[in-house]
Design an enzyme around this catalytic site. Structure first.
Site, short mmCIF file in Angstrom:
data_model
loop_
_atom_site.label_atom_id
_atom_site.label_comp_id
_atom_site.label_asym_id
_atom_site.label_seq_id
_atom_site.Cartn_x
_atom_site.Cartn_y
_atom_site.Cartn_z
N ARG A 157 0.82 -1.22 0.00
CA ARG A 157 0.00 0.00 0.00
C ARG A 157 0.86 1.27 0.00
NH1 ARG A 157 -2.89 -1.38 3.64
NH2 ARG A 157 -4.89 -1.81 2.64
N ILE A 158 1.86 1.33 0.88
CA ILE A 158 2.69 2.53 0.96
C ILE A 158 3.55 2.66 -0.29
CG2 ILE A 158 4.58 3.64 2.21
CD1 ILE A 158 3.45 2.39 4.78
N ASP A 177 8.94 -6.76 -5.57
CA ASP A 177 8.19 -7.24 -4.41
C ASP A 177 7.68 -8.65 -4.71
OD1 ASP A 177 6.38 -7.81 -2.34
OD2 ASP A 177 5.88 -5.69 -2.09
N ARG A 236 12.08 0.15 7.56
CA ARG A 236 12.71 -0.37 8.77
C ARG A 236 14.23 -0.29 8.61
NH1 ARG A 236 8.78 0.50 10.92
NH2 ARG A 236 7.44 -0.80 12.24
N GLU A 265 17.20 2.25 17.42
CA GLU A 265 16.52 3.52 17.71
C GLU A 265 16.23 3.63 19.21
OE1 GLU A 265 13.03 3.88 15.28
OE2 GLU A 265 14.13 3.66 13.41
N HIS A 284 12.44 8.88 12.75
CA HIS A 284 11.28 7.99 12.65
C HIS A 284 9.98 8.78 12.81
CE1 HIS A 284 10.11 3.50 13.10
NE2 HIS A 284 9.14 4.17 12.52
#
Length: 323
Positions: A157-158, A177, A236, A265, A284
């Site tokens: 989706r992104i 993908d 990520r 992080e 982030h």
């Protein structure tokens, strides 16, 4: 009938008032507390019907010894690499997550980074602030974007939203993908990551993090990229070998990179990557807008409450369960 009580992990919310306003509106109770250790989790979640987390680790040890009152985990966000889903299935603890709450924000952030780096805006800003006046030909590669190929690693989706935003700027798009089987308008899909790396001038990463994608961009893959190309990662941190990326930037092989996510992080104050040249950094925040923050909290909390009281959810999806 007593109110539903929800435990929210300490640090899960950028603004705790988002949760209190939702709980007051829909008449349930929220408590905040640490969940970093098993003992902390058990104390915070005592007598609670759900545990709400962000990037907090939910290991098999924690899931297997969760207070009996807890009927589900609600993950505020998209990525699920911090939750042991195998353990959740084993102990029949449903996990809810929110894959749609901020896909526009994340895609916009990636596009902003890609365009700023491609135009040399970051490099121009830093050198001008340092008192220099660098000729345009020396600022950055600054090739013609409309003659360039865009590469997108991860076309969910992104990734697809990012593609739609960037298509007017570029010549064509190559996508990678393995999970996508249907055609994406205007995108040439490849099953060979190396092909994408060698053909694309700007590459943006939107893949999930899992053992098979750990350091999928390392020293070898960076060497395959065109000299003067750009790499963006808003997915990520573990997808990229940061040491190899720093080398590629310092050597000038890559013209620039943009990172919103990191292997560890928050970044340590003395993390070497903070000093790497031609590297655009953000802490982030790609997920955030004044709309997406409160929306995420309301969706995550209400899905937990509705699952507990009605066995249904309205906004998110189940990553594990229902059982």
């Amino acid at each position: 009938m007593p109110k539903v009580k929800i435990a929210i992990a300490e640090g899960a919310l950028a603004d705790p008032t988002w949760a209190t306003s939702v709980s007051e509106k829909f008449d349930f109770e929220v408590v905040f507390g640490p969940v970093d250790t098993l003992a902390e989790l058990q104390a915070t979640a005592k007598d609670c019907a759900a545990v709400v987390v962000a990037l907090h680790k939910m290991t098999e040890e924690k899931i297997s010894q969760m207070p009996e009152s807890v009927k589900c985990i609600s993950r505020l966000g998209v990525g699920l690499d911090s939750i042991d889903l195998v353990a959740a299935a084993k102990y029949k603890l449903p996990v809810i997550f929110q894959p749609t709450y901020a896909y526009n924000e994340v895609a916009n952030h990636a596009a902003a980074m890609a365009l700023a780096l491609h135009r040399g805006i970051y490099q121009a800003t830093t050198t001008t602030q340092d008192g220099k006046w660098i000729p345009a030909t020396q600022i950055a590669e600054i090739t013609s974007l409309q003659d360039s190929t865009l590469g997108v690693i991860g076309c969910g989706r992104i990734g697809q939203t990012f593609i739609k935003k960037m298509q007017p700027f570029v010549k064509d798009v190559i996508g990678f993908d393995p999970a996508v089987t249907e055609a994406i308008p205007g995108v040439t899909m490849t099953k060979n990551l190396d092909e994408l790396l060698t053909k694309c001038k700007v590459i943006s990463m939107h893949a999930p993090y899992m053992p098979s994608t750990h350091h999928m961009i390392g020293k070898r893959e960076l060497a395959l990229m065109q000299k003067g190309s750009i790499l963006v990662n808003v997915s990520r941190g573990g997808l990229i070998d940061e040491s190899a990326l720093m080398e590629a930037l310092e050597s000038g092989h890559l013209d620039g990179a943009g990172l919103d996510v990191f292997e560890k992080e928050p970044l340590a104050e003395d993390a070497p990557i903070r000093k790497t040249k031609n590297l655009l950094l953000s802490p982030h925040i790609a997920w955030y807008s004044k709309s997406s923050g409160p929306r995420l909290v309301e969706w995550g909390l209400m899905d937990a409450v509705n699952f507990i009281t009605k066995q249904t959810i309205s906004n998110g999806k189940f990553a594990a369960g229902p059982f």
